[in-house]
Design an enzyme around this catalytic site. Structure first.
Site, short mmCIF file in Angstrom:
data_model
loop_
_atom_site.label_atom_id
_atom_site.label_comp_id
_atom_site.label_asym_id
_atom_site.label_seq_id
_atom_site.Cartn_x
_atom_site.Cartn_y
_atom_site.Cartn_z
N ARG A 1 -21.62 -4.71 7.54
CA ARG A 1 -20.55 -5.22 6.66
C ARG A 1 -20.03 -4.27 5.46
NH1 ARG A 1 -22.59 -11.11 5.29
NH2 ARG A 1 -20.38 -11.37 4.43
N THR B 1 -24.19 -14.25 11.49
CA THR B 1 -24.64 -13.32 12.34
C THR B 1 -25.22 -13.91 13.79
OG1 THR B 1 -24.10 -11.48 11.07
CG2 THR B 1 -25.24 -11.12 12.98
N ILE C 1 -30.91 -11.50 10.24
CA ILE C 1 -29.89 -11.23 10.55
C ILE C 1 -29.14 -12.21 9.55
CG2 ILE C 1 -29.94 -10.11 12.50
CD1 ILE C 1 -29.09 -12.56 14.03
N ASP C 2 -27.84 -12.16 9.11
CA ASP C 2 -27.05 -13.02 8.11
C ASP C 2 -26.91 -14.41 8.73
OD1 ASP C 2 -26.97 -11.10 6.52
OD2 ASP C 2 -25.08 -10.49 7.02
N LYS C 3 -26.58 -15.54 8.13
CA LYS C 3 -26.60 -16.94 8.67
C LYS C 3 -25.41 -16.92 9.50
CE LYS C 3 -24.74 -21.31 6.93
NZ LYS C 3 -23.91 -21.92 5.71
#
Length: 304
Positions: A239, A142, A138-140
């Site tokens: 997103r 998130t 998962i993103d930084k």
């Protein structure tokens, strides 16, 4: 050195070899497969090929995988919010502003650094030396539930569950604008942005299948609280998909507005529920990661 062999079937004919390998080699990251292609470790019918080679039905593909090198990532005693752990895997609640695995400019302070200190050498090595134990990312910015594998067999099983879309993943997000429909689905391929290579976009030519189901939980007039259910797990999928509908995530200055009235550090997105079949016991497990404090405060502010 291990050699993995594949035979191209009719359904996979006519696509680039790098895309073919990404589709059939879920145990390896796309960047690692690109490196193997660049290092001339991929051959078709006995001849080394480049990434742009187009597959043909019946092609005999040989992928040479070098032996794992000792990890040179520094373990760091960073506190982990562990939702579950046994001898084969663990589920952690990743905090905001933490990169999942080391990369250029982020060799320290990542989730992998923390997990290595906690697990020692007991991590799967399928995704290479920079991503030990990492099944999905998962993103930084998130937050939420993330799977970590301690053993290769468990990792392969869970990677197959990801491929079959049988892992349950529910995200909570706050988007800009008032979504009129109570629920909906975005079915649009996601790939690299044709101009800005640092971004993802809906890309019908070179993107991969991406399906996001969303459901409205609460409306605030100028913002909407939603739950997203993923069928696929493309980079920045939620997103990109929500921005494509005109409802970018609050705080997402990459795919939404550069204005940030709520002073958020990154997008308001939380991986809340994670469910899967245990790769060894076969038991179905499901975990809920409590939303972080900033997320709850944002909801309270919007309700007022």
């Amino acid at each position: 050195m291990e050699t993995i062999n594949f035979k191209v079937d009719v359904e996979k004919a006519g696509i680039r070899i790098d895309r073919y390998l990404a589709d059939v080699c879920l145990d390896f990251s796309r960047s690692y497969l690109q490196k193997l292609l660049k290092d001339q470790m991929v051959s078709v019918n006995g001849k080394v090929v480049k990434a742009n080679y187009k597959t043909r039905a019946g092609d005999e593909v040989a992928l040479q995988v070098p032996d794992m090198q000792p990890l040179d990532i520094k373990p760091e005693e960073i506190p982990l919010d562990i939702l579950y752990e046994d001898e084969w895997l663990m589920v952690v609640n990743k905090p905001k502003d933490m990169v999942v695995h080391p990369s250029a400019g982020h060799m320290e302070g990542t989730l992998v650094n923390a997990v290595m200190a906690h697990c020692g050498e007991h991590l799967s090595g399928i995704n290479g030396v920079l991503r030990p134990g990492i099944v999905h990312r998962i993103d930084k910015d998130t937050t939420g539930a993330l799977l970590i594998c301690k053993e290769d067999g468990a990792h392969r099983d869970l990677a197959e569950q990801l491929k079959e879309h049988s892992i349950k993943r529910r995200y909570r997000a706050v988007v800009q604008g008032n979504i009129k429909e109570d629920e909906g689905t975005v079915d649009a391929p996601v790939g690299r942005h044709p101009i800005d290579r640092k971004k993802m976009a809906i890309n019908h030519k070179n993107g991969k299948e991406a399906v996001t189901h969303y459901k409205v939980l609460e409306r605030f007039g100028n913002a909407t609280y939603i739950e997203c259910r993923l069928e696929t797990g493309r980079t920045h999928q939620i997103r990109v998909h929500m921005a494509s509908l005109g409802y970018p995530l609050l705080g997402d200055t990459v795919y939404g507005s550069s204005k940030n009235p709520y002073h958020l550090q990154g997008q308001a997105l939380h991986a809340m529920i994670l469910g899967f079949r245990h790769p060894v016991t076969g038991e179905y497990l499901e975990f809920t990661a409590p939303p972080p404090e900033y997320f709850e405060k944002l909801l309270d502010k919007l309700r007022k």
